[in-house]
Write a protein that holds these residues in place. Sequence first.
Motif, PDB file in Angstrom:
ATOM      1  N   THR A 475      53.151  29.360  40.656  1.00  8.75           N
ATOM      2  CA  THR A 475      51.778  28.896  40.436  1.00  8.75           C
ATOM      3  C   THR A 475      51.669  27.937  39.257  1.00  8.75           C
ATOM      4  OG1 THR A 475      51.257  30.795  39.022  1.00  8.75           O
ATOM      5  CG2 THR A 475      50.822  31.030  41.379  1.00  8.75           C
ATOM      6  N   GLN A 478      51.073  23.857  39.599  1.00  6.93           N
ATOM      7  CA  GLN A 478      49.732  23.270  39.677  1.00  6.93           C
ATOM      8  C   GLN A 478      49.235  22.910  38.281  1.00  6.93           C
ATOM      9  OE1 GLN A 478      46.588  25.917  40.887  1.00  6.93           O
ATOM     10  NE2 GLN A 478      45.271  24.255  41.611  1.00  6.93           N
ATOM     11  N   GLN A 491      42.222  26.452  41.650  1.00  6.19           N
ATOM     12  CA  GLN A 491      43.274  27.441  41.863  1.00  6.19           C
ATOM     13  C   GLN A 491      43.027  28.212  43.160  1.00  6.19           C
ATOM     14  OE1 GLN A 491      44.512  29.830  38.419  1.00  6.19           O
ATOM     15  NE2 GLN A 491      43.253  28.505  37.120  1.00  6.19           N
ATOM     16  N   TYR A 495      45.499  28.480  46.530  1.00  2.00           N
ATOM     17  CA  TYR A 495      46.038  29.758  47.001  1.00  2.00           C
ATOM     18  C   TYR A 495      45.577  30.049  48.437  1.00  2.00           C
ATOM     19  CZ  TYR A 495      46.668  30.200  41.934  1.00  2.00           C
ATOM     20  OH  TYR A 495      46.996  29.980  40.620  1.00  2.00           O
ATOM     21  N   PHE A 509      53.036  35.446  45.082  1.00  2.00           N
ATOM     22  CA  PHE A 509      52.559  34.550  44.029  1.00  2.00           C
ATOM     23  C   PHE A 509      53.038  35.056  42.675  1.00  2.00           C
ATOM     24  CE2 PHE A 509      49.410  34.016  47.420  1.00  2.00           C
ATOM     25  CZ  PHE A 509      49.265  32.631  47.478  1.00  2.00           C
ATOM     26  N   THR A 511      52.594  34.957  38.785  1.00  2.00           N
ATOM     27  CA  THR A 511      51.564  34.525  37.838  1.00  2.00           C
ATOM     28  C   THR A 511      52.134  33.433  36.935  1.00  2.00           C
ATOM     29  OG1 THR A 511      52.148  36.293  36.279  1.00  2.00           O
ATOM     30  CG2 THR A 511      50.375  36.741  37.859  1.00  2.00           C
ATOM     31  N   GLN A 552      43.218  33.468  36.802  1.00  2.00           N
ATOM     32  CA  GLN A 552      44.154  33.303  37.906  1.00  2.00           C
ATOM     33  C   GLN A 552      44.088  34.479  38.876  1.00  2.00           C
ATOM     34  OE1 GLN A 552      48.431  33.216  37.042  1.00  2.00           O
ATOM     35  NE2 GLN A 552      48.639  31.664  38.646  1.00  2.00           N
ATOM     36  N   LEU A 556      43.190  34.438  42.878  1.00  2.00           N
ATOM     37  CA  LEU A 556      44.090  35.004  43.887  1.00  2.00           C
ATOM     38  C   LEU A 556      43.374  36.040  44.751  1.00  2.00           C
ATOM     39  CD1 LEU A 556      47.318  35.386  41.711  1.00  2.00           C
ATOM     40  CD2 LEU A 556      47.167  34.072  43.838  1.00  2.00           C
TER      41      LEU A 556
END
Length: 756
Positions: A475, A478, A491, A495, A509, A511, A552, A556
Motif C-alpha cells: 500500500t 500509492q 485510498q 483498495y 493488504f 499496511t 488507512q 480498507l
Amino acid sequence: MRDMAAGPRVLLRRLRELMAEPLEPQERLDRIVREIAQNMVAEVCSLYVLRADSVLELYATEGLNPGAVHLAQLRLGQGLVGTIAASARALNLSDAQKHPAFAYLPETGEEIYNSFLGVPVLRAGRTLGVLVVQNRTKRHYRDDELEALETTAMVIAEMIATGDLARLTRPGLELDLRRPASFAGLSFNEGVGLGHVVLHEPRIVVTNLFNEDSDEETRRLEQALGSLRLSIDDMLERRDVAFEGEHRAVLEAYRMFANDRGWVRRLEEAVRNGLTAEAAVEKVQSDMRARMLHMTDPYLRERMSDFDDLANRLLRQLMGHGPEVLAATLPRDAIIVARSMGAAELLDYPRDRLRGLVLEDGAVTSHVVIVARAMGIPVAGQVKGAVSMAENGDAVIVDGDEGRIHLRPQPDVEAAYAEKVRFRARRQELYRELRKKPSSTKDGMHVDLLMNAGLAVDLPQLAESGAAGIGLFRTELQFMVAATFPRAEAQERLYRDVLDAARDKPVTFRTIDIGGDKVLPYFKSVAHEENPALGWRAIRLTLDRPALLRTQVRALLKAAGGRELRIMLPMVTEIGEIMQAREVIDREVRHLSRFAHDLPTLLKLGAMIEVPSLLWQLDELMRTVDFVSVGSNDLFQFVMATDRGNTQLSERFDPLSVPFLRVLKQIADAGHRVGTPVTLCGELAGRPISAMALIGLGYRSISMSPAAIGPVKAMLTELPLETLAAHLEAALEHPNAAKNMRADLLAFAEQHNIPL
C-alpha cells in the motif's frame, strides 16, 4: 593597448557569416580554416575529425598539403593530434617536434613548422575531432588565442553534430557521433529491452551561438544566474528539505557551484569573446565535463552530474524552457534514459510504449525502480555517462539481466539481443499455456502461486499471469508516487479497485511500510538515522502516528464491505505490537458499525516475519494471528547482517545457504504445527531454484512478481516433491551439511530434469 578580445570577436563574426552562406560542407570547412589562420596570424590551420573506427582523418587544412585532406590519418592516441583527442586537453607547444608524442606525416609537409596549438572539438564532453594552428617561429600561443580556438571548435562541433560532414565521409566509414558504445552498470530489474532513447530531461540544443551585443548578453547571463540562485535558495528553505539529509547536501552543493566565481568568470569571458549567454554555458560546461571525466578522483568525477544539472537549469532560465513533456511524441519502443527520476515521473509515460529504463544514479531500492519492477520494465542502474553520450532517437539495448546498455549497437549485437527477446517471448507463450494447468507438483501437491502488487497498473497482470491471488499488496507505493498524503477517499478507491479486479481471489493488504529506504518527501519522519533499516519505520512508525494507521484501516474496511479483508502488519518485532494494531482496527470497526457502514464479511489479521526476534516467539505468534508471511528480503539481511543494497556484499552471502534455509524451515514447521497458513513473499519466491527450495522446505504458498509466476510454475509442474523434501531434510540435518546448497539444488534439478 591591444584589445585582446577583438580577435575572437572578429573571428566569430566571420564564422557567423560563413555559417549563413549556402556553401557545400567541404567548401565551408575550407573557408573556416582559412579564416582561423588569417585571424590568428597562423601559417597553418587544420581540422581532424574522429571517425567511428577511432581514426582521426584530416578534413580541411590551410597551409599543409591540400592533397593530404581525407588521406592523412592518425589513430586515437597517436601523435600530438591523437594525444589531444584521447585526453580531451589542449596542447600549446613552442617546439612541437621535441614533444615525445610527435608523429611525422610526410604527406602533409608539416615538418617546417615548430609552434603548435591544438584543441579538442568537444560536444557534451565527447571528443569529435581536433583543431590545430601552427607557425614556423618558435612561440607559445597566448591565452586569448587558445580561447578563440576553443570557441571556434565549439562551432565546428555543432556542424559535426548536425550531420553536415557525413556527406564527406567515404563509403563504409562513419563519424564518431554514431559510434557504438557500451556501458556497464548494475542490474536493477531483469529483462531485455530494444528500442530508442528518450532522454528524460532532453538536452537543450543551443542554436544561437554568436552574440550581437556583448553587454546585453552579459546582462542576460547575470539575470539568469540571479534567478538560478534564487530558485536554489527557495528549494533549500522549503519545509521538506529544511533538515539534514542527502538531498539537502546536494542542494547545498548546487548553491556553492552557482556562486562559484571561477565558473562565472569563464562564462563571462566566453560572452566577451562573442558567444551568446547560452552558447557560453554550453562551451564552458563541455570544457569542464571533458576535464573532469579524465580525473582519477571518484568524488570529483561524481560532482560532474551536479555541474551538468546546474548548467541545464541555467540554460532553461536563459532560453525560457519549462519541463518538456515527451509522452505525446513518445516512440512505440521508448527506453527512458535519465540521471535520476521520481516514481511519479515514470508513471507519466504510457506503459504500452516503455521498453526499458536506464539510470545513471539510484539504487535497486529506489522508488522509481520499485515502480519499474511492478511495471515489468527492465532496468539498468549506475550506468555512468549514459546521459551525456546518448541522443534522443539513438538505438539502444538495455540488458537488465547483466546491468549493461548498448548505445547505437552494431547489427550483430542487435541481432543477438533480438533473438534473446524472441526466445523470452517464446518462453512467455509456454508460460501462458501453463496458466490453465493446476498449480501442483509432479506428485500432486498443490502450491498457491500468488503475485506481489502495489499500484493500479499491476492489476491486469493478475489475470494475465494466472496468479492465485495477491499475496502482498504494497500500500505504500500509492504514498510514494503522490506529491502529498493520499486522502482517505483516494485510498479507499484504490483498495476497492484492487478487490474488484481480484474478484474471488484473495488479496493481502500490507499496511503502509514507510521509513528506512522508503522516504516520503512530504513527510518529515526524523532528522537523521544512523541505521534507517533498523529505525523508525513500518509498524513502529504507524503505531506512533496512529492517525496514519486509522485512516488507512478505515479506507480498507469501507472498500472491503461485503467481502473478505486480509490485513498484514510489516516489521513486527514482538506480539505486543500486533495487540496495539488490533485495538486500532477494532476501534475503526466499532466506529463504522455505529454509522451503519457495510463491513467485511470476514477480517483476517496477519504479520510479516522480517525481524529475527520473532523466531523465538513463533508458536505464540502463530496462535495470535490468522496468517503469517515471511519477508525474505529483510529477514535475510537482518539474520546475516548483510546490507542487501551493498554491491560489495551481493556475491558474498547466499540466501540459499544452510543457516538461512534452516531459519526458513523453522518458520514453515511452526506454521504446520499450529495450523497457521504461512506464505513467503520476496525475491526468493520469484526465482525457480529458490522457489524449488522453499517448496521442499514445506511452503505451500509463495508470492512473487507477476513475470516470475510462469517460470516458477514450469519448475513446479516437473518437481518430484517427496524426493526433494527428503533430500533437503537430510542435507540440512547432516552434521557436515553441504557448504554450497545452491550447487546441490542445481545438481538435483539437472538429475530430475526440472526446468530452471
